[in-house]
Design a protein around this motif. Structure first.
Motif, short mmCIF file in Angstrom:
data_model
loop_
_atom_site.label_atom_id
_atom_site.label_comp_id
_atom_site.label_asym_id
_atom_site.label_seq_id
_atom_site.Cartn_x
_atom_site.Cartn_y
_atom_site.Cartn_z
N UNK A 1 0.82 -1.23 0.00
CA UNK A 1 0.00 0.00 0.00
C UNK A 1 0.85 1.26 0.00
N UNK A 2 2.12 1.16 0.44
CA UNK A 2 2.99 2.34 0.48
C UNK A 2 3.36 2.82 -0.92
N UNK A 3 3.16 1.95 -1.93
CA UNK A 3 3.42 2.33 -3.32
C UNK A 3 2.15 2.04 -4.11
N UNK B 224 0.60 -5.12 -9.19
CA UNK B 224 0.81 -6.42 -8.54
C UNK B 224 -0.43 -6.78 -7.73
N UNK B 225 -1.58 -6.71 -8.39
CA UNK B 225 -2.84 -6.91 -7.69
C UNK B 225 -3.00 -8.32 -7.11
N UNK B 226 -2.39 -9.32 -7.76
CA UNK B 226 -2.46 -10.68 -7.21
C UNK B 226 -1.76 -10.74 -5.86
N UNK B 227 -0.58 -10.10 -5.77
CA UNK B 227 0.16 -10.06 -4.50
C UNK B 227 -0.64 -9.29 -3.44
N UNK B 228 -1.28 -8.21 -3.86
CA UNK B 228 -2.05 -7.39 -2.92
C UNK B 228 -3.23 -8.18 -2.35
N UNK C 108 -11.48 -8.55 5.81
CA UNK C 108 -12.27 -9.31 4.83
C UNK C 108 -13.12 -8.35 3.98
N UNK C 109 -13.66 -7.31 4.60
CA UNK C 109 -14.42 -6.30 3.85
C UNK C 109 -13.51 -5.60 2.84
N UNK C 110 -12.28 -5.31 3.26
CA UNK C 110 -11.31 -4.67 2.37
C UNK C 110 -10.96 -5.63 1.21
N UNK C 111 -10.86 -6.91 1.54
CA UNK C 111 -10.58 -7.94 0.52
C UNK C 111 -11.71 -8.01 -0.50
N UNK D 134 -13.73 -5.60 -1.35
CA UNK D 134 -13.64 -4.40 -2.18
C UNK D 134 -12.52 -4.53 -3.21
N UNK D 135 -11.41 -5.16 -2.79
CA UNK D 135 -10.26 -5.32 -3.70
C UNK D 135 -10.62 -6.19 -4.90
N UNK D 136 -11.38 -7.28 -4.67
CA UNK D 136 -11.71 -8.16 -5.80
C UNK D 136 -12.81 -7.57 -6.67
N UNK D 137 -13.59 -6.64 -6.11
CA UNK D 137 -14.54 -5.89 -6.96
C UNK D 137 -13.75 -4.95 -7.87
N UNK D 138 -12.70 -4.33 -7.31
CA UNK D 138 -11.85 -3.42 -8.09
C UNK D 138 -11.05 -4.18 -9.14
N UNK D 139 -10.63 -5.41 -8.79
CA UNK D 139 -9.82 -6.23 -9.70
C UNK D 139 -10.55 -7.55 -9.97
N UNK D 140 -11.55 -7.55 -10.87
CA UNK D 140 -12.37 -8.76 -11.11
C UNK D 140 -11.55 -9.98 -11.51
N UNK D 141 -10.40 -9.76 -12.17
CA UNK D 141 -9.58 -10.90 -12.60
C UNK D 141 -8.99 -11.67 -11.42
#
Length: 336
Positions: free
Chosen positions: A147-149, A156-160, A184-187, A189-196
């Motif tokens: 998140x710092x970068x 590197x969305x898979x790593x995130x 888990x809520x943040x997770x 949101x992350x997969x909504x942002x990155x559907x792949x």
């Protein structure tokens, strides 16, 4: 002239490459700088500096590769042998990796990539040795590092997404329900942002399922189980075999605990029939014992001798008959 313009463009490119740790790109840029410097006989000092810089970058890449090798050694061992440290020599193999000087101190890794592999290796080791408090701390640091970068979150969305999964698992293991739900809520949101990357959330569901089972809240855990099954059906081809095995085992457990033997039997059959025996041996051993108990509860008494023989064969071949397994198998032996 043109050489000056080239240097100017290469200087900008190099600055960006350094900013984002693109070391292979830096090597290529230096190569072009050397070509330009080589055309000017008065540019000897600049040429020497470029060769020194290139050597430094090569050494940096070598260190990153060393960290990557340590992480992949840890991960490969985990995927094959699992986390049952009763297995002969397994604990020593994990500890041998961790004794490497590069993993001795958090001050050792310097670059982003080095820190990434350092933290991932420690997260794996702490999870394997059930030191979940340290796993939680390392998982937090990994999420913070990425998140710092912000540019790396997309790149590197898979790593995130995986780092968030690790944090959910660690938080759930040390029974931090509020933090677990927050991550888990943040997770989600992350997969909504990155559907792949949506298939990766299956690990988060697995962690939530585990937490509710530990708390004895089986009805709540079953809700996560049903959602996880839907995801598994939708993304089955994308989900790695080890992740699938652990999830199926936990699904079988929650259905068994809630007396839904039919569902538990279906899931266990999928696990045992579709999995190569050399993957996650510890989970497969536990699943076979659960399968024996399940068929006893289903009163499939004629099937028990066959299942017992198969379990003995599986465990003996892998030297996995420990005290608990021995007691359970002897108990069933006396019933037949």
């Amino acid at each position: 002239g043109l050489y000056g313009k080239c240097r100017e463009i290469l200087s900008k490119a190099k600055k960006i490459a350094y900013q984002y740790d693109k070391y292979s790109h830096i090597i290529e840029i230096i190569k072009w700088n050397i070509k330009i410097a080589g055309e000017n006989v008065e540019d000897c000092n600049s040429l020497n500096q470029l060769f020194v810089e290139r050597q430094q970058i090569i050494e940096c890449i070598k260190r990153i590769d060393e960290y990557a090798v340590l992480f992949f050694r840890m991960r490969t061992l985990y995927l094959k042998k699992g986390v049952d440290l009763r297995a002969e020599g397994l604990s020593e193999q994990y500890e041998e990796i961790m004794r490497h000087p590069l993993l001795a101190d958090e001050k050792q890794p310097c670059t982003y990539e080095e820190k990434l592999h350092y933290l991932k290796t420690h997260i794996h080791f702490c999870s394997i040795t059930r030191n979940m408090r340290h796993s939680y701390l390392y998982s937090q640091k990994l999420v913070e590092l990425i998140a710092s970068q912000p540019n790396r979150i997309y790149e590197e969305r898979a790593d995130y997404v995986t780092s968030l999964n690790n944090l959910v698992l660690a938080a759930s293991s040390i029974m931090k329900p509020d933090k677990t739900q927050e991550v888990f809520d943040k997770l989600q949101k992350a997969v909504i942002r990155f559907p792949s990357e949506r298939h990766r959330i299956i690990l988060g569901y697995n962690a939530m399922l585990n937490m509710y089972m530990k708390k004895g809240l089986f009805s709540e855990g079953r809700l996560y189980a049903l959602e996880a099954e839907e995801l598994l059906r939708e993304y089955e081809e994308k989900i790695p075999a080890p992740v699938k095995i652990v999830l199926l085992y936990n699904l079988a457990r929650i259905y068994f605990i809630t007396d839904d033997y039919k569902y538990s039997n279906r899931v266990l059959n999928q696990l045992l029939n579709e999995t190569a025996p050399e993957v996650m041996e510890d989970v497969q051993a536990a699943a076979r014992i659960l399968n024996l108990i399940l068929h006893y509860e289903l009163e499939h008494y004629d099937l028990l001798p066959y299942l017992l023989r198969r379990i003995y064969y599986f465990l003996r071949k892998r030297k996995r008959i420990y005290k608990l397994e021995s007691i359970l198998l002897r108990f069933f032996d006396t019933l037949l």
